[in-house]
Design a protein around this motif. Structure first.
Motif, PDB file in Angstrom:
ATOM      1  N   LEU A  48       0.822  -1.202   0.000  1.00 55.05           N
ATOM      2  CA  LEU A  48       0.000   0.000   0.000  1.00 55.05           C
ATOM      3  C   LEU A  48       0.863   1.261   0.000  1.00 55.05           C
ATOM      4  O   LEU A  48       1.975   1.267   0.538  1.00 55.05           O
ATOM      5  CB  LEU A  48      -0.872   0.022   1.253  1.00 55.05           C
ATOM      6  N   GLU A  49       0.342   2.306  -0.609  1.00 57.67           N
ATOM      7  CA  GLU A  49       1.003   3.597  -0.499  1.00 57.67           C
ATOM      8  C   GLU A  49       0.923   4.071   0.949  1.00 57.67           C
ATOM      9  O   GLU A  49      -0.064   3.821   1.632  1.00 57.67           O
ATOM     10  CB  GLU A  49       0.315   4.633  -1.397  1.00 57.67           C
ATOM     11  N   THR A  93     -10.801   2.716   2.326  1.00 63.17           N
ATOM     12  CA  THR A  93     -11.659   1.675   1.778  1.00 63.17           C
ATOM     13  C   THR A  93     -11.908   1.925   0.293  1.00 63.17           C
ATOM     14  O   THR A  93     -11.639   3.008  -0.229  1.00 63.17           O
ATOM     15  CB  THR A  93     -13.006   1.639   2.517  1.00 63.17           C
ATOM     16  N   ILE A  94     -12.431   0.904  -0.372  1.00 65.22           N
ATOM     17  CA  ILE A  94     -12.747   0.998  -1.800  1.00 65.22           C
ATOM     18  C   ILE A  94     -14.259   0.924  -1.957  1.00 65.22           C
ATOM     19  O   ILE A  94     -14.897   0.002  -1.457  1.00 65.22           O
ATOM     20  CB  ILE A  94     -12.069  -0.117  -2.598  1.00 65.22           C
ATOM     21  N   ALA A  95     -14.816   1.893  -2.652  1.00 64.60           N
ATOM     22  CA  ALA A  95     -16.256   1.930  -2.898  1.00 64.60           C
ATOM     23  C   ALA A  95     -16.515   1.436  -4.315  1.00 64.60           C
ATOM     24  O   ALA A  95     -16.341   2.171  -5.292  1.00 64.60           O
ATOM     25  CB  ALA A  95     -16.798   3.343  -2.724  1.00 64.60           C
ATOM     26  N   GLY A  97      -5.221 -15.641   2.958  1.00 67.09           N
ATOM     27  CA  GLY A  97      -6.368 -14.749   2.974  1.00 67.09           C
ATOM     28  C   GLY A  97      -6.118 -13.417   3.635  1.00 67.09           C
ATOM     29  O   GLY A  97      -7.071 -12.684   3.923  1.00 67.09           O
ATOM     30  N   LEU A  98      -4.845 -13.075   3.869  1.00 68.68           N
ATOM     31  CA  LEU A  98      -4.540 -11.792   4.491  1.00 68.68           C
ATOM     32  C   LEU A  98      -4.577 -10.668   3.456  1.00 68.68           C
ATOM     33  O   LEU A  98      -4.174 -10.869   2.315  1.00 68.68           O
ATOM     34  CB  LEU A  98      -3.153 -11.823   5.130  1.00 68.68           C
ATOM     35  N   PRO A  99      -5.015  -9.473   3.850  1.00 68.62           N
ATOM     36  CA  PRO A  99      -4.936  -8.331   2.930  1.00 68.62           C
ATOM     37  C   PRO A  99      -3.484  -8.059   2.562  1.00 68.62           C
ATOM     38  O   PRO A  99      -2.613  -8.054   3.424  1.00 68.62           O
ATOM     39  CB  PRO A  99      -5.529  -7.178   3.757  1.00 68.62           C
ATOM     40  N   TRP A 100      -3.235  -7.886   1.302  1.00 68.43           N
ATOM     41  CA  TRP A 100      -1.889  -7.593   0.810  1.00 68.43           C
ATOM     42  C   TRP A 100      -0.887  -8.671   1.240  1.00 68.43           C
ATOM     43  O   TRP A 100       0.266  -8.389   1.526  1.00 68.43           O
ATOM     44  CB  TRP A 100      -1.422  -6.206   1.272  1.00 68.43           C
ATOM     45  N   SER A 107       0.586 -10.928  -0.518  1.00 70.61           N
ATOM     46  CA  SER A 107       1.723 -10.854  -1.440  1.00 70.61           C
ATOM     47  C   SER A 107       1.592  -9.670  -2.387  1.00 70.61           C
ATOM     48  O   SER A 107       2.581  -9.183  -2.921  1.00 70.61           O
ATOM     49  CB  SER A 107       1.848 -12.143  -2.255  1.00 70.61           C
ATOM     50  N   ARG A 108       0.333  -9.214  -2.565  1.00 70.46           N
ATOM     51  CA  ARG A 108       0.062  -8.115  -3.496  1.00 70.46           C
ATOM     52  C   ARG A 108      -1.383  -7.651  -3.299  1.00 70.46           C
ATOM     53  O   ARG A 108      -2.113  -8.187  -2.461  1.00 70.46           O
ATOM     54  CB  ARG A 108       0.270  -8.588  -4.927  1.00 70.46           C
ATOM     55  N   ARG A 109      -1.749  -6.682  -4.107  1.00 70.18           N
ATOM     56  CA  ARG A 109      -3.083  -6.094  -3.977  1.00 70.18           C
ATOM     57  C   ARG A 109      -4.193  -7.130  -4.118  1.00 70.18           C
ATOM     58  O   ARG A 109      -5.221  -7.067  -3.455  1.00 70.18           O
ATOM     59  CB  ARG A 109      -3.248  -5.015  -5.043  1.00 70.18           C
ATOM     60  N   GLY A 110      -4.026  -8.093  -5.000  1.00 68.08           N
ATOM     61  CA  GLY A 110      -5.089  -9.050  -5.284  1.00 68.08           C
ATOM     62  C   GLY A 110      -5.250 -10.168  -4.278  1.00 68.08           C
ATOM     63  O   GLY A 110      -6.097 -11.047  -4.468  1.00 68.08           O
ATOM     64  N   SER A 111      -4.492 -10.142  -3.180  1.00 70.30           N
ATOM     65  CA  SER A 111      -4.462 -11.294  -2.278  1.00 70.30           C
ATOM     66  C   SER A 111      -5.793 -11.633  -1.625  1.00 70.30           C
ATOM     67  O   SER A 111      -6.057 -12.798  -1.330  1.00 70.30           O
ATOM     68  CB  SER A 111      -3.418 -11.079  -1.189  1.00 70.30           C
ATOM     69  N   THR A 112      -6.640 -10.645  -1.343  1.00 72.18           N
ATOM     70  CA  THR A 112      -7.902 -10.952  -0.675  1.00 72.18           C
ATOM     71  C   THR A 112      -9.031 -11.260  -1.654  1.00 72.18           C
ATOM     72  O   THR A 112     -10.157 -11.508  -1.240  1.00 72.18           O
ATOM     73  CB  THR A 112      -8.336  -9.788   0.237  1.00 72.18           C
TER      74      THR A 112
END
Length: 428
Positions: free
Chosen positions: A230-231, A238-240, A382-385, A387-392
């Motif tokens: 993450l930046e 969050t993402i809407a 199943g952790l956020p990030w 390995s990368r953005r798409g992990s979850t």
């Protein structure tokens, strides 16, 4: 005297049979690793009972799936219902003959003293395993901030427990949190004729689709799914985004034009009055900036690659700010506003209290590298990030599970190594 049940042994025990656990089973099986998956409820239970009735996947069916199986009865560009997603994982588990045992709760995992692996206490007895994969994700317990006391004269529920508008008493509804869950619930309540107030915090607001391609596709070709971290400062943004009603861009200005009242981040409560931060305009502006930056990146990619995709100049038009943004409400008397319910779409906390090993930092977060924890033999999925953005996301956890299973296979090959002298002794 009761007969003591023998201790079951297995090479790798996977805890949880959601998308992470099913993916882990596939890759462990492909590596020839004896394993068992334990699930306290049903396969993919959270998709069934931890979501509201009308929920659909936030990504199209061609994207939000494992590589080995398509959604046979869902249009590839459509959005599968929550029940269909759960059924998909049941079907996938059958397809790979996953050794899943449902109705078994894992209560404690501790390292064996003086021996390899771990002792796992379950509701059905003890299991010993060389490896344990925690495939429960990082969203175990719904979090309601301690803002409004439980005894306040309003119905308060978390989005985890929300099912449909009829579940709430008559009257206006305050929805706190404007990520995907909060935005979709608020829109559903408004569509049901409710007066809705929506507390909007910092967020990213992507286009659902642009120039005939879904947002998920754009993240792929732009390489943004593979971003590894993450930046700074974006840890709690969050993402809407929504797949509801066939998929559409979340547009808070449109919500306001249709009668929803937007307020800033919820800060406090006293004597029946909710107070809000004066940050609504900034939050909306930052969401708009993210939206426009995605369009600009997509346009540049199209030019760079010589693609012939239909232009959408109207997508770049940001309408005027609604009155509730230019003249924001900073305090709201809930009774005067007719608010009878508060829906808290405020996220979840992790709970690894059952995992009694040295694999966590001071804040209780897993210490790991791409799911391989600091405690040898313990793995996370199943952790956020992770390995990368798409992990979850569904497809992302499948790829993370492959890395974890491959690591387990490599370590297993080391354990199986025998020196020349040992081989001679064994054959003598």
């Amino acid at each position: 005297m009761p007969i003591e049940k023998p201790i079951e042994t297995i090479d790798t025990l996977v805890v949880g049979a959601g998308q992470a656990g099913v993916a882990a089973s596939e890759h462990l099986g492909a590596n020839g690793i004896p394993h068992l998956v334990l699930e306290r409820d049903r396969i993919a239970e959270r998709w069934r009972s931890g979501r509201w009735d009308s929920l659909v996947a936030n990504g199209p069916a061609w994207h939000d799936r494992f590589p080995g199986l398509e959604f046979s009865d869902t249009d590839p560009d459509g959005f599968a219902s929550k029940e269909r997603v759960a059924d998909y994982f049941v079907d996938y588990a059958k397809r790979i003959d996953a050794p899943i045992r449902c109705g078994v709760e894992v209560r404690a995992v501790e390292r064996n003293l003086g021996g390899p692996g771990f002792r796992v206490e379950t509701s059905e007895g003890v299991i010993e395993a060389i490896n344990v994969v925690a495939a429960t994700g990082a969203f175990q317990h719904p979090v309601i901030p301690p803002v409004v006391p439980p005894g306040a004269p309003f119905t308060q529920i978390h989005s985890f427990d929300y099912r449909n508008p009829d579940q709430l008493p008559e009257g206006a509804v305050m929805v706190v949190g404007a990520g995907s869950s909060g935005a979709q619930i608020a829109e559903e309540l408004m569509g049901a004729g409710r007066r809705v107030y929506l507390s909007v915090g910092p967020h990213d607001r992507p286009p659902r689709a642009y120039r005939s391609r879904d947002y998920c596709w754009w993240l792929g070709v732009l390489g943004l799914w593979d971003v590894e971290a993450l930046e700074p400062g974006k840890e709690h943004v969050t993402i809407a985004v929504s797949g509801a009603q066939g998929g559409h861009t979340v547009d808070f200005r449109r919500f306001a034009a249709q009668g929803m009242t937007l307020v800033g981040r919820t800060e406090g409560y006293k004597d029946g009055v909710l107070s809000f931060a004066p940050d609504l305009a900034d939050n909306i502006a930052h969401g708009d900036a993210y939206y426009l930056s995605m369009l600009e990146q997509a346009d540049a990619w199209i030019v760079r690659n010589g693609m012939d995709l239909p232009e959408e100049p109207e997508a770049h038009v940001i309408g005027p700010a609604p009155d509730c943004v230019t003249d924001p409400i900073l305090a709201l008397d809930l009774a005067e506003a007719g608010v009878t319910s508060i829906v808290w779409a405020t996220g979840y906390s992790r709970d690894y209290s059952w995992l009694k090993v040295d694999a966590f930092d001071e804040q209780g977060a897993p210490k790991h590298q791409r799911g391989v924890s600091s405690e040898p033999g313990i793995y996370f999925l199943g952790l956020p990030w992770q390995s990368r953005r798409g992990s979850t996301f569904i497809w992302g956890v499948w790829h993370d599970a492959k890395h974890v299973a491959d690591h387990i296979a490599t370590q297993r090959s080391y354990r199986q190594y025998r020196s020349r002298a040992e081989r001679r002794a064994e054959s003598a």
